[in-house]
Scaffold this motif. Structure first.
Motif, PDB file in Angstrom:
ATOM      1  N   HIS A 266       0.836  -1.212   0.000  1.00 27.92           N
ATOM      2  CA  HIS A 266       0.000   0.000   0.000  1.00 27.92           C
ATOM      3  C   HIS A 266       0.868   1.259   0.000  1.00 27.92           C
ATOM      4  CE1 HIS A 266      -3.446  -2.566   0.818  1.00 27.92           C
ATOM      5  NE2 HIS A 266      -2.778  -3.101   1.821  1.00 27.92           N
ATOM      6  N   ALA A 267       1.980   1.197  -0.717  1.00 32.20           N
ATOM      7  CA  ALA A 267       2.981   2.263  -0.644  1.00 32.20           C
ATOM      8  C   ALA A 267       2.478   3.573  -1.238  1.00 32.20           C
ATOM      9  CB  ALA A 267       4.251   1.828  -1.368  1.00 32.20           C
ATOM     10  N   ASN A 268       2.906   4.655  -0.620  1.00 29.59           N
ATOM     11  CA  ASN A 268       2.709   5.994  -1.174  1.00 29.59           C
ATOM     12  C   ASN A 268       4.011   6.357  -1.880  1.00 29.59           C
ATOM     13  OD1 ASN A 268       1.551   8.448  -1.762  1.00 29.59           O
ATOM     14  ND2 ASN A 268       2.091   9.377   0.195  1.00 29.59           N
ATOM     15  N   VAL A 269       4.030   6.206  -3.197  1.00 28.26           N
ATOM     16  CA  VAL A 269       5.282   6.182  -3.942  1.00 28.26           C
ATOM     17  C   VAL A 269       5.652   7.566  -4.466  1.00 28.26           C
ATOM     18  CG1 VAL A 269       6.544   4.907  -5.711  1.00 28.26           C
ATOM     19  CG2 VAL A 269       4.506   3.906  -4.692  1.00 28.26           C
ATOM     20  N   LEU A 270       6.924   7.907  -4.393  1.00 24.83           N
ATOM     21  CA  LEU A 270       7.413   9.155  -4.972  1.00 24.83           C
ATOM     22  C   LEU A 270       6.971   9.249  -6.429  1.00 24.83           C
ATOM     23  CD1 LEU A 270      11.069   9.283  -3.585  1.00 24.83           C
ATOM     24  CD2 LEU A 270       9.011  10.302  -2.615  1.00 24.83           C
ATOM     25  N   SER A 271       6.535  10.438  -6.854  1.00 26.20           N
ATOM     26  CA  SER A 271       5.869  10.581  -8.144  1.00 26.20           C
ATOM     27  C   SER A 271       6.286  11.869  -8.838  1.00 26.20           C
ATOM     28  CB  SER A 271       4.344  10.599  -7.939  1.00 26.20           C
ATOM     29  OG  SER A 271       3.894   9.455  -7.256  1.00 26.20           O
ATOM     30  N   ASP A 272       5.723  12.062 -10.024  1.00 29.13           N
ATOM     31  CA  ASP A 272       5.781  13.376 -10.647  1.00 29.13           C
ATOM     32  C   ASP A 272       4.355  13.854 -10.861  1.00 29.13           C
ATOM     33  OD1 ASP A 272       4.770  12.233 -13.055  1.00 29.13           O
ATOM     34  OD2 ASP A 272       6.772  11.900 -13.825  1.00 29.13           O
ATOM     35  N   ILE A 273       4.200  15.146 -11.081  1.00 32.19           N
ATOM     36  CA  ILE A 273       2.857  15.691 -11.262  1.00 32.19           C
ATOM     37  C   ILE A 273       2.839  16.619 -12.465  1.00 32.19           C
ATOM     38  CG2 ILE A 273       3.223  17.637  -9.682  1.00 32.19           C
ATOM     39  CD1 ILE A 273       0.269  17.327  -8.863  1.00 32.19           C
ATOM     40  N   GLY A 274       1.811  16.447 -13.274  1.00 29.35           N
ATOM     41  CA  GLY A 274       1.612  17.317 -14.425  1.00 29.35           C
ATOM     42  C   GLY A 274       0.217  17.894 -14.376  1.00 29.35           C
ATOM     43  N   GLY A 275      -0.155  18.616 -15.420  1.00 25.74           N
ATOM     44  CA  GLY A 275      -1.501  19.155 -15.469  1.00 25.74           C
ATOM     45  C   GLY A 275      -1.535  20.668 -15.433  1.00 25.74           C
ATOM     46  N   PRO A 276      -2.715  21.241 -15.234  1.00 25.25           N
ATOM     47  CA  PRO A 276      -2.900  22.689 -15.351  1.00 25.25           C
ATOM     48  C   PRO A 276      -1.997  23.539 -14.468  1.00 25.25           C
ATOM     49  CG  PRO A 276      -5.025  21.590 -15.341  1.00 25.25           C
ATOM     50  CD  PRO A 276      -4.008  20.532 -15.042  1.00 25.25           C
ATOM     51  N   ALA A 277      -1.639  23.057 -13.274  1.00 24.88           N
ATOM     52  CA  ALA A 277      -0.838  23.888 -12.369  1.00 24.88           C
ATOM     53  C   ALA A 277       0.550  24.186 -12.919  1.00 24.88           C
ATOM     54  CB  ALA A 277      -0.720  23.217 -10.999  1.00 24.88           C
ATOM     55  N   LEU A 278       1.043  23.348 -13.843  1.00 21.30           N
ATOM     56  CA  LEU A 278       2.369  23.585 -14.409  1.00 21.30           C
ATOM     57  C   LEU A 278       2.431  24.875 -15.222  1.00 21.30           C
ATOM     58  CD1 LEU A 278       3.450  20.065 -15.744  1.00 21.30           C
ATOM     59  CD2 LEU A 278       4.244  21.221 -13.689  1.00 21.30           C
ATOM     60  N   ARG A 279       1.269  25.356 -15.646  1.00 23.31           N
ATOM     61  CA  ARG A 279       1.249  26.501 -16.558  1.00 23.31           C
ATOM     62  C   ARG A 279       1.925  27.732 -15.953  1.00 23.31           C
ATOM     63  NH1 ARG A 279      -3.194  30.012 -17.741  1.00 23.31           N
ATOM     64  NH2 ARG A 279      -4.535  28.643 -16.518  1.00 23.31           N
ATOM     65  N   PHE A 280       1.744  27.951 -14.663  1.00 23.33           N
ATOM     66  CA  PHE A 280       2.308  29.160 -14.075  1.00 23.33           C
ATOM     67  C   PHE A 280       3.815  29.048 -13.887  1.00 23.33           C
ATOM     68  CE2 PHE A 280      -2.162  29.369 -13.323  1.00 23.33           C
ATOM     69  CZ  PHE A 280      -2.441  30.688 -13.612  1.00 23.33           C
ATOM     70  N   SER A 281       4.304  27.845 -13.668  1.00 20.33           N
ATOM     71  CA  SER A 281       5.747  27.633 -13.669  1.00 20.33           C
ATOM     72  C   SER A 281       6.302  27.886 -15.065  1.00 20.33           C
ATOM     73  CB  SER A 281       6.055  26.200 -13.221  1.00 20.33           C
ATOM     74  OG  SER A 281       7.428  25.924 -13.307  1.00 20.33           O
ATOM     75  N   MET A 282       5.552  27.455 -16.085  1.00 21.19           N
ATOM     76  CA  MET A 282       5.965  27.685 -17.472  1.00 21.19           C
ATOM     77  C   MET A 282       6.006  29.175 -17.794  1.00 21.19           C
ATOM     78  SD  MET A 282       4.353  28.617 -20.563  1.00 21.19           S
ATOM     79  CE  MET A 282       2.694  27.954 -20.644  1.00 21.19           C
ATOM     80  N   TYR A 283       4.963  29.916 -17.387  1.00 21.23           N
ATOM     81  CA  TYR A 283       4.954  31.358 -17.635  1.00 21.23           C
ATOM     82  C   TYR A 283       6.166  32.025 -16.987  1.00 21.23           C
ATOM     83  CZ  TYR A 283       0.012  31.134 -19.104  1.00 21.23           C
ATOM     84  OH  TYR A 283      -1.160  30.863 -19.750  1.00 21.23           O
ATOM     85  N   LYS A 284       6.453  31.641 -15.756  1.00 22.94           N
ATOM     86  CA  LYS A 284       7.575  32.250 -15.027  1.00 22.94           C
ATOM     87  C   LYS A 284       8.883  32.051 -15.776  1.00 22.94           C
ATOM     88  CE  LYS A 284       9.244  30.035 -11.496  1.00 22.94           C
ATOM     89  NZ  LYS A 284       9.377  29.441 -10.140  1.00 22.94           N
ATOM     90  N   ALA A 285       9.178  30.797 -16.121  1.00 22.41           N
ATOM     91  CA  ALA A 285      10.446  30.512 -16.790  1.00 22.41           C
ATOM     92  C   ALA A 285      10.496  31.133 -18.182  1.00 22.41           C
ATOM     93  CB  ALA A 285      10.656  29.001 -16.873  1.00 22.41           C
ATOM     94  N   THR A 286       9.390  31.047 -18.926  1.00 19.37           N
ATOM     95  CA  THR A 286       9.355  31.607 -20.279  1.00 19.37           C
ATOM     96  C   THR A 286       9.611  33.106 -20.256  1.00 19.37           C
ATOM     97  OG1 THR A 286       7.784  29.908 -21.019  1.00 19.37           O
ATOM     98  CG2 THR A 286       7.929  31.912 -22.342  1.00 19.37           C
ATOM     99  N   ALA A 287       8.900  33.811 -19.394  1.00 17.57           N
ATOM    100  CA  ALA A 287       9.001  35.268 -19.358  1.00 17.57           C
ATOM    101  C   ALA A 287      10.360  35.736 -18.848  1.00 17.57           C
ATOM    102  CB  ALA A 287       7.889  35.839 -18.484  1.00 17.57           C
ATOM    103  N   LEU A 288      10.819  35.162 -17.749  1.00 20.85           N
ATOM    104  CA  LEU A 288      12.046  35.664 -17.135  1.00 20.85           C
ATOM    105  C   LEU A 288      13.278  35.335 -17.968  1.00 20.85           C
ATOM    106  CD1 LEU A 288      11.199  34.936 -13.407  1.00 20.85           C
ATOM    107  CD2 LEU A 288      11.269  37.153 -14.554  1.00 20.85           C
ATOM    108  N   ILE A 289      13.288  34.156 -18.588  1.00 17.70           N
ATOM    109  CA  ILE A 289      14.419  33.827 -19.462  1.00 17.70           C
ATOM    110  C   ILE A 289      14.357  34.657 -20.739  1.00 17.70           C
ATOM    111  CG2 ILE A 289      15.468  32.002 -20.857  1.00 17.70           C
ATOM    112  CD1 ILE A 289      14.668  30.023 -18.646  1.00 17.70           C
ATOM    113  N   SER A 290      13.163  34.793 -21.332  1.00 13.47           N
ATOM    114  CA  SER A 290      13.034  35.584 -22.562  1.00 13.47           C
ATOM    115  C   SER A 290      13.440  37.037 -22.336  1.00 13.47           C
ATOM    116  CB  SER A 290      11.594  35.529 -23.078  1.00 13.47           C
ATOM    117  OG  SER A 290      11.234  34.222 -23.461  1.00 13.47           O
ATOM    118  N   LYS A 291      13.091  37.586 -21.194  1.00 14.65           N
ATOM    119  CA  LYS A 291      13.374  38.997 -20.919  1.00 14.65           C
ATOM    120  C   LYS A 291      14.839  39.236 -20.569  1.00 14.65           C
ATOM    121  CE  LYS A 291      11.584  42.987 -18.347  1.00 14.65           C
ATOM    122  NZ  LYS A 291      11.092  43.715 -19.537  1.00 14.65           N
TER     123      LYS A 291
END
Length: 434
Positions: A266-291
């Motif tokens: 019944h292990a609670n296994v280390l994982s990765d997470i995707g989905g809508p919440a990633l969008r704001f991390s994407m905006y941050k990296a896209t904008a700050l690196i582009s600028k």
């Protein structure tokens, strides 16, 4: 007459007929051979994708069990086992957690990629770029360079180094005890002293433009240092997010056990997470690196679920965008609908080409210390208000219920706009004080 618009773009000097396509995802199972994968890839192409991704190409060749589709042996070796789980945050925001037990699960062989490309290359329209992803379960620059050379022989237009993958980290509860050579993927991508020699070796190994996938674990401002140094050694682009490395929530109604089905203990296994919440991390990296780092392009990915998100990413400087979340939630024809929406949007706004609005949002990107916050006040629209009382039930000292309806005491209103977020009926706004 309807004005003509051109939705094509370029990434690392390579033309794409659309700035949009599907992120790399796991087709790395022996029961999903190259010819079968080609059928899926052609669906992306027929839907209008501007590029296709050949994911996770690693050194080596298939084992006998893999070639013969010996499932019991493969599962016993834990080579091909994984689980997905949906965690619902609320009615409108969903997260999808994907877990893979072992690094052995994440790979494709060059022979598989060759079979796939031999099948689809004759049918690829002009303007559909082929992006091949290199992955080595090691941190030795020589091994990465050798694999980059092998992948380059397939003839892709672009090569991406997968240095954002969290799967390696999932295999260890205490990764700080690992030797450096075991810290591949996300762990390597978050360690510039390990990653940059690998990147430089791969750039020197081929004339094909090379970029890399950023892990969110790098964080800010380290991502800027990493992007700048990557540009200095010849990287052409950075994919501006990957999945987060996470611990899933335990089952509170079952003694803290894990929620994944079919997992031992019944292990609670280390994982990765995707989905809508990633969008704001994407905006941050896209904008700050582009600028801040003009010497490298940004390739936006993570949490894109609507055509508007594509335009938002491009306005923050992205040359192109990728999604898997949008395909999972809306189907493959999301690509077609997104391209049509983009064309309509450009006509309405008077843009003829992507470059007309690429990076427009960057001039408005400012630190909080650079702007003035006007002294506004909350205002309630009585026609929209249902008198539900949610605004008054929160901690705001300025709103209270008076005779069954919310009232704003302007003396205590700081115009923070929290009430506009709380109201489920958009009945509150902040307006200038008279």
């Amino acid at each position: 007459m309807t004005p003509a618009v051109d939705i094509s773009t370029t990434l690392a000097g390579v033309r794409m007929r659309s700035p949009f396509g599907v992120s790399p995802h796991n087709l790395d199972k022996p029961w999903f051979p190259g010819k079968k994968a080609a059928e899926l890839f052609m669906k992306y192409v027929e839907a209008g994708a501007g590029f296709i991704y050949i994911p996770a190409l690693v050194p080596g060749e298939p084992t006998r069990a893999e070639r013969e589709l010996d499932f019991p042996t493969l599962f016993k070796s834990q080579n091909y086992v994984g689980r997905w789980m949906k965690v619902t945050l609320d009615a409108n925001h969903r997260e999808v957690i994907a877990h893979i037990y072992t690094a052995k699960n994440l790979f494709n062989y060059i022979s598989w990629a060759k079979e796939l490309l031999d099948e689809i290359r004759p049918a690829l329209p002009e303007g559909v770029a082929v992006i091949a992803q290199v992955l080595v379960h090691d941190t030795d620059p020589r091994k990465w360079a050798e694999q980059t050379k092998r992948v380059a022989e397939l003839g892709p237009d672009i090569i991406e180094l997968n240095t954002g993958c969290p799967v390696g980290a999932m295999g260890h509860l205490d990764a700080k005890k690992l030797p450096p050579e075991a810290k591949w993927g996300m762990m390597m991508g978050a360690a510039p002293e390990v990653f940059l020699p690998v990147l430089e070796a791969c750039v020197k190994a081929t004339d094909i433009p090379v970029g890399f996938k950023l892990t969110p674990e790098v964080g800010y401002p380290r991502m800027l240092y990493l992007a700048e140094e990557a540009a200095n050694v010849g990287a052409r682009f950075v994919v501006t997010t990957h999945k987060y490395f996470v611990v899933p929530p335990p089952d509170i109604w079952n003694g803290g056990r894990g929620k994944y089905p079919g997992v031992s203990d019944h292990a609670n296994v280390l994982s990765d997470i995707g989905g809508p919440a990633l969008r704001f991390s994407m905006y941050k990296a896209t904008a700050l690196i582009s600028k801040n780092i003009p010497g490298i392009e940004t390739f936006a990915g993570g949490g894109i679920t609507s055509p508007e998100h594509i335009v938002e990413a491009i306005m923050l400087g992205a040359s192109a965008c990728q999604t898997l979340t949008g395909i999972v939630l809306h189907g493959i024809d999301f690509i077609t609908r997104a391209n049509r929406w983009l064309e309509d949007y450009m006509r309405k706004c008077g843009y003829q080409k992507i470059e007309d609005f690429k990076g427009l949002g960057l001039k408005y990107l400012k630190a909080s210390t650079e702007v003035e916050f006007y002294y506004y006040k909350a205002s309630i629209n009585r026609d929209k208000c249902t008198r539900c009382g949610k605004c008054a039930a929160s901690y705001c000292p300025a709103i209270s219920m008076v005779n069954g309806q919310p009232e704003v005491d302007e003396r205590y209103c700081s115009s923070c706009a929290m009430c506009t977020v709380i109201c489920p009926f958009d009945a509150i706004s902040i307006v200038p004080r008279e």
